[in-house]
Design a protein around this motif. Structure first.
Motif, short mmCIF file in Angstrom:
data_model
loop_
_atom_site.label_atom_id
_atom_site.label_comp_id
_atom_site.label_asym_id
_atom_site.label_seq_id
_atom_site.Cartn_x
_atom_site.Cartn_y
_atom_site.Cartn_z
N LEU A 117 0.82 -1.22 0.00
CA LEU A 117 0.00 0.00 0.00
C LEU A 117 0.85 1.26 0.00
O LEU A 117 1.89 1.30 0.67
N ILE A 118 0.38 2.26 -0.74
CA ILE A 118 0.95 3.60 -0.64
C ILE A 118 -0.11 4.44 0.05
O ILE A 118 -1.25 4.54 -0.44
N ILE A 119 0.23 5.00 1.21
CA ILE A 119 -0.76 5.82 1.91
C ILE A 119 -0.22 7.24 2.10
O ILE A 119 0.98 7.49 1.97
N GLY A 120 -1.12 8.14 2.41
CA GLY A 120 -0.73 9.53 2.62
C GLY A 120 -1.91 10.43 2.31
O GLY A 120 -2.87 10.02 1.68
N GLN A 121 -1.77 11.69 2.77
CA GLN A 121 -2.88 12.63 2.60
C GLN A 121 -3.08 12.97 1.12
O GLN A 121 -2.18 12.78 0.31
#
Ligand SMILES: Nc1ncnc2c1ncn2[C@@H]1O[C@H](COP(=O)(O)OP(=O)(O)OP(=O)(O)O)[C@@H](O)[C@H]1O
Ligand SMILES: [Mg+2]
Length: 255
Positions: A31-35
């Protein structure tokens, strides 16, 4: 496996990806997460070869993208499946035609072979009877399933999904996450998923890369995300009171 080293991407004077290095494992949901605005989609499109980075390298197993000939890049592209943000189905085509589209583009299959293959993947995503419907006649969850079927119809080695469960209710969102994870394991695909959904992080975050302002601020697994004191991660995760409580329970149980 996809290896990324020191990736930089700018648009004009806007420096978006600022030296990202990481590795995405085969057979796992990475997963790539971030705002919003942190660079997830730009990163995913760079992995797909849709954006050319100014600096850094991306290796797909033993192939370094920048060293490939145009023909080799084309072959690599055919090993990739993509679920775009918002499904991106063709409205004027039936569900079956949508799923057959990559085969028409990239394979030399006969019409009946394409239909057979479309039938297999539509059954795999639990849509055995939707072939002749149009996207507008399908629910949001069904449309995501069609987008997944279309992404895997060519037997990809690499699968990229941009916010695959956005706009779905929490139960359907988890079903879609679990479906992607099952398919990833079953076909041993290197899958990379953009998300800002904490449920996805907990459910399928075997490897998590956390982006902040175009930098990699943290990486780890869903088991580690509750243990880290990294401020970027804790600010993101514990903006929700619910997850503050979940973390407390998780750390107590982990003693
Ligand atoms: N084609 C483009 N040309 C110029 N700037 C772009 C382009 N694509 C993205 N950007 C900029 O790059 C930054 C990161 O955008 P990106 O779409 O990767 O964010 P994101 O993390 O996917 O956000 P979201 O969660 O809202 O989808 C934004 O400031 C955006 O304006
Ligand atoms: Mg995005």
């Amino acid at each position: 496996m996809i290896l990324v080293e020191n990736l930089h991407k700018s648009f004009g004077s806007a420096h978006i990806l600022k030296g990202i290095s990481t590795c995405f494992d085969q057979g796992k949901t990475n997963l790539i997460i971030g705002q919003s605005g942190s660079g997830k989609t730009v990163f995913l499109k760079s992995l797909l070869g849709l954006f050319t980075p100014e600096e850094g390298k991306i290796c797909y197993n033993d192939r370094t993208y920048s060293k490939l000939s145009n023909d080799e890049k084309m072959m690599l592209r055919q090993e990739m499946g993509m679920v775009f943000q918002g499904s991106a189905l063709f409205d004027s085509m039936t569900i079956e035609q949508n799923v057959m589209f990559p085969l028409k583009m990239f394979s030399s299959m006969s019409k009946s072979e394409m239909k057979d293959r479309a039938d297999i993947v539509l059954k795999r995503v639990n849509l055995p009877n939707a072939h002749k419907k149009f996207p507008a006649e399908a629910s949001g969850g069904m449309q995501k399933r069609v987008a997944i079927a279309r992404a895997i119809v060519n037997n990809p080695r690499y699968l990229f999904c941009d916010e695959p469960n956005s706009g779905l209710d929490p139960k359907t969102a988890i079903l879609i996450d679990n479906l992607i994870q099952e398919i990833t394991r079953e076909y041993n695909i290197t899958t990379v998923i953009n998300t800002h959904d904490m449920n996805s992080v907990m459910e399928i975050g075997e490897k998590i890369v956390f982006l902040k302002d175009g930098y990699k601020a943290w990486e780890g697994s869903n088991k580690e995300v509750f243990k880290t004191d990294n401020k970027a991660v804790t600010d993101f995760v514990y903006s929700s009171e619910l997850f503050k409580k979940v973390r407390k329970m998780y750390l107590e149980n982990d003693q």
